[in-house]
Design a protein around this motif. Structure first.
Motif, PDB file in Angstrom:
ATOM      1  N   GLU A 253       0.811  -1.215   0.000  1.00 27.48           N
ATOM      2  CA  GLU A 253       0.000   0.000   0.000  1.00 27.48           C
ATOM      3  C   GLU A 253       0.848   1.270   0.000  1.00 27.48           C
ATOM      4  O   GLU A 253       0.437   2.305  -0.538  1.00 27.48           O
ATOM      5  CB  GLU A 253      -0.952  -0.005   1.198  1.00 27.48           C
ATOM      6  N   LEU A 254       2.012   1.215   0.612  1.00 24.14           N
ATOM      7  CA  LEU A 254       2.865   2.395   0.683  1.00 24.14           C
ATOM      8  C   LEU A 254       3.626   2.662  -0.616  1.00 24.14           C
ATOM      9  O   LEU A 254       4.109   3.776  -0.845  1.00 24.14           O
ATOM     10  CB  LEU A 254       3.878   2.245   1.829  1.00 24.14           C
ATOM     11  N   SER A 255       3.729   1.662  -1.474  1.00 28.69           N
ATOM     12  CA  SER A 255       4.612   1.769  -2.640  1.00 28.69           C
ATOM     13  C   SER A 255       4.209   2.861  -3.623  1.00 28.69           C
ATOM     14  O   SER A 255       5.044   3.363  -4.383  1.00 28.69           O
ATOM     15  CB  SER A 255       4.683   0.421  -3.368  1.00 28.69           C
ATOM     16  N   SER A 256       2.945   3.259  -3.628  1.00 27.28           N
ATOM     17  CA  SER A 256       2.527   4.283  -4.585  1.00 27.28           C
ATOM     18  C   SER A 256       3.008   5.673  -4.194  1.00 27.28           C
ATOM     19  O   SER A 256       3.406   6.462  -5.066  1.00 27.28           O
ATOM     20  CB  SER A 256       0.994   4.282  -4.725  1.00 27.28           C
ATOM     21  N   ASP A 257       2.991   5.991  -2.916  1.00 25.34           N
ATOM     22  CA  ASP A 257       3.384   7.329  -2.447  1.00 25.34           C
ATOM     23  C   ASP A 257       4.777   7.370  -1.842  1.00 25.34           C
ATOM     24  O   ASP A 257       5.283   8.462  -1.551  1.00 25.34           O
ATOM     25  CB  ASP A 257       2.387   7.836  -1.402  1.00 25.34           C
ATOM     26  N   TYR A 258       5.379   6.202  -1.669  1.00 29.16           N
ATOM     27  CA  TYR A 258       6.675   6.139  -0.978  1.00 29.16           C
ATOM     28  C   TYR A 258       7.658   5.265  -1.756  1.00 29.16           C
ATOM     29  O   TYR A 258       7.274   4.362  -2.490  1.00 29.16           O
ATOM     30  CB  TYR A 258       6.495   5.565   0.432  1.00 29.16           C
ATOM     31  N   ARG A 259       8.926   5.548  -1.551  1.00 29.34           N
ATOM     32  CA  ARG A 259       9.996   4.710  -2.067  1.00 29.34           C
ATOM     33  C   ARG A 259      10.803   4.192  -0.865  1.00 29.34           C
ATOM     34  O   ARG A 259      10.574   4.601   0.263  1.00 29.34           O
ATOM     35  CB  ARG A 259      10.894   5.516  -3.014  1.00 29.34           C
TER      36      ARG A 259
END
Length: 280
Positions: A253-259
């Protein structure tokens, strides 16, 4: 009866009830106004009044009340914090959040802005501010908390440790609308509603700080992530504690807004914390 014999008898009684033996030492040290380590370093004389107080605390502990609530104190990293009903008892695994923050502060090597979402008793925010100062790093720390009881403990601990921290009394979804931070730290409620927990926990610690929602338990953590995404500067770091079985879900879930999304294990080799850097 010598104090050591008296302590030994109580310790055995606790062990027979599957209560950690260290708890009786903590209770006795509290009654004597000393440290647990000091109990073994010198002789003490227990007065009748102290014996009565100790017996009462032992009975309360045997009835199921947490030792930390009985003595009003709990250790976390290098400090001791005031705790009691209405606030979560700090756990050792949460100390990982402080380590991550301190490493990031050192890398930035400038005044670093930090937000602690759902601060509770303030152990994360206060530890970061205290340890950063001892390392010669300059930080600004904001602690966000909505629960009135937790806010009392938060302000009490800030005063106790004489730390400069801004307290924001707000739900995380509405807090700090115009603020941007370098680091957001969070230990949100993440236990799935209905999941089995020890009676010691579920009967005494605040459910608002424990349960994150039905199903995967991530309803509340997702609100914290949304707030962090809004608050963080581009390239800013999120560090959040989670349950053992939630790492892969959060990673996706975090991969879209975070690296640089990474799951970290605690000392028991269980997935316990996610860190991620906000995309530019």
């Amino acid at each position: 009866m010598s104090l050591r014999h008296f302590l030994s008898e109580t310790r055995c009684e606790f062990e027979s009830l599957s209560i950690p033996a260290v708890d009786c030492e903590l209770l006795l040290a509290h009654v004597l106004g000393t440290s647990r380590m000091e109990l073994h370093a010198r002789e003490f004389l227990l007065t009748d009044e102290q014996k009565t107080e100790f017996d009462h605390l032992v009975a309360e502990r045997k009835s199921g009340r947490p030792t930390q609530y009985l003595i009003g104190k709990a250790p976390f990293r290098y400090l001791e914090f005031d705790v009691g009903p209405g606030v979560l008892i700090p756990r050792p695994e949460t100390e990982m959040l402080v380590d991550v923050a301190l490493d990031e502060i050192a890398k930035l090597n400038r005044t670093t802005s930090i937000v602690d979402l759902g601060s509770g008793s303030g152990v994360i925010a206060i530890s970061v501010a205290s340890e950063a100062a001892k390392r010669g790093n300059t930080v600004t720390v904001v602690a966000v908390e909505k629960d009135e009881q937790a806010l009392e403990w938060l302000r009490r601990n800030i005063a106790l440790h004489e730390i400069d921290i801004r307290v924001v009394a707000s739900d995380v979804s509405q807090a700090l609308v115009d603020v941007r931070a370098d680091i957001v730290l969070a230990n949100p409620p993440y236990v799935s509603t209905g999941s089995p927990l020890p009676d010691l926990v579920v009967d005494h610690e605040p459910h608002i700080a424990l349960f994150g929602g039905d199903g995967d338990g991530l309803d509340i953590p997702r609100q914290f992530i949304a707030a962090a995404t809004r608050i963080l500067k581009p390239g800013g770091l999120l560090a959040m504690e989670h349950a053992e079985n939630q790492g892969e879900i959060l990673e996706a879930e975090l991969s879209s807004d975070y690296r640089e999304v990474r799951i970290h294990q605690d000392l028991n080799k269980r997935n316990r914390m996610v860190t991620a850097r906000k995309r530019s």
